[in-house]
Design a protein around this motif. Structure first.
Motif, PDB file in Angstrom:
ATOM      1  N   TYR A 221       0.870  -1.184   0.000  1.00 41.55           N
ATOM      2  CA  TYR A 221       0.000   0.000   0.000  1.00 41.55           C
ATOM      3  C   TYR A 221       0.898   1.222   0.000  1.00 41.55           C
ATOM      4  CZ  TYR A 221       1.041   0.293   5.045  1.00 41.55           C
ATOM      5  OH  TYR A 221       1.682   0.382   6.266  1.00 41.55           O
ATOM      6  N   GLU A 222       0.329   2.353  -0.355  1.00 44.59           N
ATOM      7  CA  GLU A 222       1.115   3.588  -0.364  1.00 44.59           C
ATOM      8  C   GLU A 222       0.923   4.300   0.967  1.00 44.59           C
ATOM      9  OE1 GLU A 222       3.160   4.598  -3.059  1.00 44.59           O
ATOM     10  OE2 GLU A 222       2.670   2.502  -3.570  1.00 44.59           O
ATOM     11  N   GLY A 223       1.998   4.818   1.520  1.00 41.61           N
ATOM     12  CA  GLY A 223       1.880   5.539   2.793  1.00 41.61           C
ATOM     13  C   GLY A 223       3.242   5.984   3.275  1.00 41.61           C
ATOM     14  N   GLN A 224       3.278   6.414   4.536  1.00 40.91           N
ATOM     15  CA  GLN A 224       4.536   6.869   5.120  1.00 40.91           C
ATOM     16  C   GLN A 224       4.992   5.892   6.191  1.00 40.91           C
ATOM     17  OE1 GLN A 224       2.777  10.529   6.298  1.00 40.91           O
ATOM     18  NE2 GLN A 224       3.817  11.722   4.709  1.00 40.91           N
ATOM     19  N   ALA A 225       6.261   5.512   6.134  1.00 47.66           N
ATOM     20  CA  ALA A 225       6.796   4.594   7.146  1.00 47.66           C
ATOM     21  C   ALA A 225       6.891   5.293   8.499  1.00 47.66           C
ATOM     22  CB  ALA A 225       8.162   4.071   6.712  1.00 47.66           C
ATOM     23  N   VAL A 226       7.082   6.608   8.474  1.00 47.30           N
ATOM     24  CA  VAL A 226       7.057   7.431   9.696  1.00 47.30           C
ATOM     25  C   VAL A 226       6.317   8.724   9.378  1.00 47.30           C
ATOM     26  CG1 VAL A 226       9.175   6.675  10.857  1.00 47.30           C
ATOM     27  CG2 VAL A 226       9.333   8.363   9.029  1.00 47.30           C
ATOM     28  N   ALA A 227       5.640   9.278  10.394  1.00 40.25           N
ATOM     29  CA  ALA A 227       4.908  10.529  10.182  1.00 40.25           C
ATOM     30  C   ALA A 227       5.865  11.580   9.629  1.00 40.25           C
ATOM     31  CB  ALA A 227       4.288  11.002  11.496  1.00 40.25           C
ATOM     32  N   GLY A 228       5.463  12.271   8.582  1.00 44.10           N
ATOM     33  CA  GLY A 228       6.293  13.324   8.002  1.00 44.10           C
ATOM     34  C   GLY A 228       7.336  12.816   7.024  1.00 44.10           C
ATOM     35  N   GLY A 229       7.483  11.476   6.912  1.00 46.26           N
ATOM     36  CA  GLY A 229       8.469  10.906   5.994  1.00 46.26           C
ATOM     37  C   GLY A 229       7.937  10.887   4.565  1.00 46.26           C
ATOM     38  N   PRO A 230       8.771  10.467   3.636  1.00 44.57           N
ATOM     39  CA  PRO A 230       8.334  10.412   2.241  1.00 44.57           C
ATOM     40  C   PRO A 230       7.276   9.320   2.018  1.00 44.57           C
ATOM     41  CG  PRO A 230      10.541   9.463   2.494  1.00 44.57           C
ATOM     42  CD  PRO A 230      10.166  10.027   3.820  1.00 44.57           C
ATOM     43  N   THR A 231       6.446   9.535   0.978  1.00 50.07           N
ATOM     44  CA  THR A 231       5.454   8.506   0.643  1.00 50.07           C
ATOM     45  C   THR A 231       6.160   7.348  -0.049  1.00 50.07           C
ATOM     46  OG1 THR A 231       3.722  10.141   0.460  1.00 50.07           O
ATOM     47  CG2 THR A 231       3.328   8.055  -0.663  1.00 50.07           C
ATOM     48  N   ARG A 232       5.884   6.160   0.420  1.00 50.77           N
ATOM     49  CA  ARG A 232       6.567   4.967  -0.093  1.00 50.77           C
ATOM     50  C   ARG A 232       5.567   3.836  -0.303  1.00 50.77           C
ATOM     51  NH1 ARG A 232      11.837   5.662   0.339  1.00 50.77           N
ATOM     52  NH2 ARG A 232      12.808   6.818   2.037  1.00 50.77           N
ATOM     53  N   THR A 233       6.074   2.774  -0.972  1.00 50.11           N
ATOM     54  CA  THR A 233       5.304   1.538  -1.044  1.00 50.11           C
ATOM     55  C   THR A 233       5.610   0.744   0.215  1.00 50.11           C
ATOM     56  OG1 THR A 233       5.429   1.552  -3.430  1.00 50.11           O
ATOM     57  CG2 THR A 233       4.903  -0.555  -2.392  1.00 50.11           C
ATOM     58  N   LEU A 234       4.578   0.564   1.045  1.00 52.08           N
ATOM     59  CA  LEU A 234       4.764  -0.128   2.325  1.00 52.08           C
ATOM     60  C   LEU A 234       4.113  -1.512   2.265  1.00 52.08           C
ATOM     61  CD1 LEU A 234       3.889   2.905   4.647  1.00 52.08           C
ATOM     62  CD2 LEU A 234       6.143   2.226   3.797  1.00 52.08           C
ATOM     63  N   HIS A 235       4.296  -2.268   3.342  1.00 52.70           N
ATOM     64  CA  HIS A 235       3.797  -3.649   3.389  1.00 52.70           C
ATOM     65  C   HIS A 235       3.003  -3.905   4.651  1.00 52.70           C
ATOM     66  CE1 HIS A 235       7.274  -3.557   0.712  1.00 52.70           C
ATOM     67  NE2 HIS A 235       6.603  -4.487   0.033  1.00 52.70           N
ATOM     68  N   ARG A 236       1.794  -4.439   4.464  1.00 60.84           N
ATOM     69  CA  ARG A 236       0.928  -4.743   5.611  1.00 60.84           C
ATOM     70  C   ARG A 236       1.600  -5.717   6.558  1.00 60.84           C
ATOM     71  NH1 ARG A 236      -2.168  -0.767   6.137  1.00 60.84           N
ATOM     72  NH2 ARG A 236      -3.413  -0.236   4.318  1.00 60.84           N
ATOM     73  N   HIS A 237       1.495  -5.443   7.855  1.00 59.25           N
ATOM     74  CA  HIS A 237       2.072  -6.305   8.878  1.00 59.25           C
ATOM     75  C   HIS A 237       0.981  -7.098   9.624  1.00 59.25           C
ATOM     76  CE1 HIS A 237       5.896  -4.599   7.963  1.00 59.25           C
ATOM     77  NE2 HIS A 237       6.481  -5.019   9.066  1.00 59.25           N
ATOM     78  N   THR A 238      -0.065  -7.457   8.894  1.00 57.69           N
ATOM     79  CA  THR A 238      -1.174  -8.199   9.514  1.00 57.69           C
ATOM     80  C   THR A 238      -1.007  -9.709   9.353  1.00 57.69           C
ATOM     81  OG1 THR A 238      -2.316  -7.728   7.441  1.00 57.69           O
ATOM     82  CG2 THR A 238      -2.974  -6.445   9.353  1.00 57.69           C
ATOM     83  N   TRP A 239      -0.259 -10.124   8.318  1.00 57.30           N
ATOM     84  CA  TRP A 239      -0.013 -11.558   8.053  1.00 57.30           C
ATOM     85  C   TRP A 239      -1.274 -12.401   8.193  1.00 57.30           C
ATOM     86  CZ3 TRP A 239       3.617  -8.885  11.192  1.00 57.30           C
ATOM     87  CH2 TRP A 239       4.827  -8.606  10.545  1.00 57.30           C
ATOM     88  N   ILE A 240      -2.275 -12.040   7.399  1.00 60.90           N
ATOM     89  CA  ILE A 240      -3.518 -12.814   7.441  1.00 60.90           C
ATOM     90  C   ILE A 240      -3.210 -14.250   7.039  1.00 60.90           C
ATOM     91  CG2 ILE A 240      -5.880 -13.030   6.538  1.00 60.90           C
ATOM     92  CD1 ILE A 240      -5.351 -10.398   8.093  1.00 60.90           C
ATOM     93  N   GLY A 241      -3.688 -15.177   7.837  1.00 61.00           N
ATOM     94  CA  GLY A 241      -3.538 -16.598   7.527  1.00 61.00           C
ATOM     95  C   GLY A 241      -4.879 -17.261   7.681  1.00 61.00           C
ATOM     96  N   ALA A 242      -4.860 -18.485   8.180  1.00 60.75           N
ATOM     97  CA  ALA A 242      -6.097 -19.248   8.252  1.00 60.75           C
ATOM     98  C   ALA A 242      -6.717 -19.190   9.645  1.00 60.75           C
ATOM     99  CB  ALA A 242      -5.816 -20.687   7.865  1.00 60.75           C
ATOM    100  N   GLY A 243      -5.955 -18.691  10.600  1.00 55.40           N
ATOM    101  CA  GLY A 243      -6.433 -18.738  11.980  1.00 55.40           C
ATOM    102  C   GLY A 243      -6.865 -17.382  12.510  1.00 55.40           C
TER     103      GLY A 243
END
Ligand code: HEC
Ligand code: HEC
Ligand code: HEC
Ligand code: HEC
Ligand code: HEC
Length: 439
Positions: A221-243
């Motif tokens: 997704y597009e967003g900032q890794a830190v508030a005020g930082g540059p807009t980047r392609t980031l990665h969800r840290h939800t790790w949806i699985g089966a459980g």
């Protein structure tokens, strides 16, 4: 017709077990992941909460994920308690080496440890720094990561802006499937292969297509890794699985409702079922049904991971023109387990030396899997008697179903209270109709 079965064989497990002086009383150890003496200091690792000060989204997502749950999980704790008893504490580091690499290498996990006595950083389980302080991979299984506690924070941002809290460094390793392999492929002490999504991936069409675990399990997704930082392609840290976490209070009811939707979304369409049925049969004759199941995932088996704990099966129900059930398999019995003639199971079973099915992996000598390989299909055949049918047409319904645990298994672990929280997910469904011709 018997489906093809894959028997997972014993693989050499590289560890320092015994070190020549292998008496039965020796503690099980491995220089990298289950060291005799601590190889890292617990206090050289920061808590996820500290990271959350700047990386709010990453922290909020991680906190609801299976990785944050890895040491709190009551099912994990129940299994570990049995293993501690079975080996009188001598193998206590084995199950902990991936669920808390920091605690296991940092000396918090010792023979006879109790969860209540562990340090907060150990209880954070697979916390930020168990991934972001990884310098390299020594082996693609059994906690194969080399940790570098004093090193920079590694990730896939090529030119990170400076931070007052930590140095940053680009790491190619973090962007590929091998990174996940260090914990997601698991071999028992005996060498029996228990989990192997990475090994499956290596043989799959996803390799040539350049598709990594992260592409599906850490969507961009597009967003900032830190508030005020540059807009980047980031990665969800939800790790949806089966459980979903069974422990109440780990996530809020709203978070749980949202997670259930995500799990359903991941599972829906992961496999596909098609019915091959004749257009008509003579009343009273046997109907020959073909049930074709296909794994739609290009990267690993369906199911994958801890398939011996998971349940994936096909339910087939045939009704007559009045809606009366003529044939059923894969429906739940009074204890909540799928039963029926010719039950079509897609999971795996652990079997001991006497050929009996066992729940605990350390008692198994064989791992027999019915899982479907990436993008492969398998045809099952069911012969359905129609003698008891009233008027036609017959309606046939087939569904691929999935459940994270068997209620029987939870009861065997003394976790009856969680059985009610289990959900049966519909992965795929097909319908067919068969006319009944007069005899
Ligand atoms: C190689 C690293 C590794 C080791 C060693 C390991 N695990 Fe795990 N464990 C995992 C991973 C990865 C998962 C998630 C797999 C999945 O969901 O399919 C997992 C999931 C589980 C789960 C299911 C959790 C849930 O609630 O869905 C249980 C229970 C569990 N492990 C118990 C154990 C026990 C008991 C041992 C020791 C015999 C052990 N683990 C050793 C990596 C490991
Ligand atoms: C004081 C604020 C701050 C704190 C606290 C902080 N970080 Fe960072 N972090 C940053 C900044 C700034 C960047 C660079 C972001 C960018 O370039 O978009 C960054 C980048 C990163 C990266 C990307 C590195 C790369 O090259 O890909 C990772 C991974 C990371 N941080 C992890 C962590 C972890 C884990 C913690 C907690 C132990 C943490 N950070 C704590 C400010 C912080
Ligand atoms: C093309 C998308 C895709 C890729 C790539 C992918 N997965 Fe999956 N994964 C899925 C889907 C869909 C499911 C749900 C169905 C299932 O459980 O098999 C899943 C399920 C899982 C589960 C939960 C299994 C369970 O029942 O507990 C784990 C663990 C997992 N994947 C790990 C991995 C790892 C490790 C990799 C890389 C080697 C990977 N996945 C690559 C799509 C993907
Ligand atoms: C299970 C391993 C794992 C854990 C735990 C983990 N991360 Fe990450 N993180 C990754 C991987 C892998 C990437 C890079 C994904 C890619 O490029 O495909 C990443 C990327 C990042 C980035 C770079 C920006 C982005 O989204 O790509 C930041 C910042 C970050 N993580 C912070 C954190 C923080 C903070 C925590 C804890 C709250 C955390 N991570 C926990 C594996 C992990
Ligand atoms: C340090 C070890 C470690 C690393 C590295 C790691 N995992 Fe995991 N992962 C685990 C453990 C342990 C669990 C199970 C926790 C539990 O439920 O008890 C898990 C659970 C999961 C689940 C949830 C499975 C389910 O059934 O719901 C997914 C999805 C997953 N991991 C994906 C990944 C991906 C993708 C990567 C690589 C970017 C990765 N993990 C890296 C240890 C790890």
């Amino acid at each position: 017709m018997k489906p093809l079965r894959l028997i997972l064989t014993l693989m050499p497990f590289v560890c320092g077990c015994g070190d020549g002086s292998s008496g039965a009383d020796d503690l099980l150890y491995d220089e990298l992941s289950m060291p005799r003496v601590p190889t890292v200091a617990l206090d050289s690792f920061a808590s996820a909460e500290d990271c959350g000060l700047c990386h709010q989204t990453h922290y909020a997502e991680w906190a609801t994920s299976a990785h944050a749950y890895a040491m709190k999980d009551p099912v994990f704790r129940a299994f570990v308690a049995v293993r501690q008893e079975n080996y009188a504490g001598k193998q206590d580091k084995f199950c902990l080496q991936c669920h808390s690499p920091i605690g296991t290498r940092g000396g918090d996990i010792e023979a006879g440890f109790e969860f209540a006595d562990l340090q907060p950083i150990t209880l954070e389980g697979v916390t930020c720094e168990s991934c972001h302080k990884v310098a390299s991979l020594a082996r693609p299984y059994n906690s194969g990561h080399v940790l570098d506690p004093d090193g920079p924070m590694r990730g896939t941002i090529a030119a990170p802006i400076p931070s007052s809290f930590h140095e940053s460094q680009f790491s190619l390793l973090h962007g590929g499937s091998a990174f996940c392999a260090g914990c997601h492929d698991l071999r028992e002490v005996s060498g029996l292969v228990l989990e192997r999504p990475y090994a499956e991936w290596q043989q799959s069409p996803a390799v040539a297509a350049g598709v990594q675990c992260q592409d599906c399990h850490m969507p961009r997704y597009e967003g900032q890794a830190v508030a005020g930082g540059p807009t980047r392609t980031l990665h969800r840290h939800t790790w949806i699985g089966a459980g979903i976490p069974l422990l109440e209070g780990f996530i809020t009811p709203d978070e749980e409702a949202a997670l259930r939707v995500e799990v359903k979304r991941l599972l829906a369409g992961a496999a596909r079922v098609d019915i091959a049925a004749p257009a008509s049969v003579r009343a009273g004759d046997v109907v020959d049904l073909g049930i074709i199941v296909k794994n739609n995932i290009s990267a690993h088996n369906f199911p994958t991971g801890s398939t011996f704990n998971r349940q994936a099966w096909v339910e087939v129900v045939v009704r007559d023109g009045d809606g009366r059930v003529v044939f059923a398999t894969g429906t739940l019995d009074t204890s909540g387990e799928p039963r029926g003639p010719g039950l079509l199971q897609l999971g795996s079973v652990l079997v001991d030396a006497r050929g009996q099915r066992v729940l605990f992996p350390w008692r198994a000598t064989e791992h027999v899997s019915n899982a479907l390989e990436p993008l492969r299909e398998r045809a099952f055949r069911l012969r359905v008697a129609t003698a008891s049918a009233g008027r036609g047409p017959l309606s046939v319904e087939a569904r691929v179903l999935f459940r994270a645990f068997s209620p029987d298994a939870l009861r065997a672990l003394g976790l009856d209270e969680y059985a009610a929280r289990l959900e049966v997910h519909e992965v795929s469904r097909d319908l067919a109709s068969v006319e009944l011709r007069p005899r």
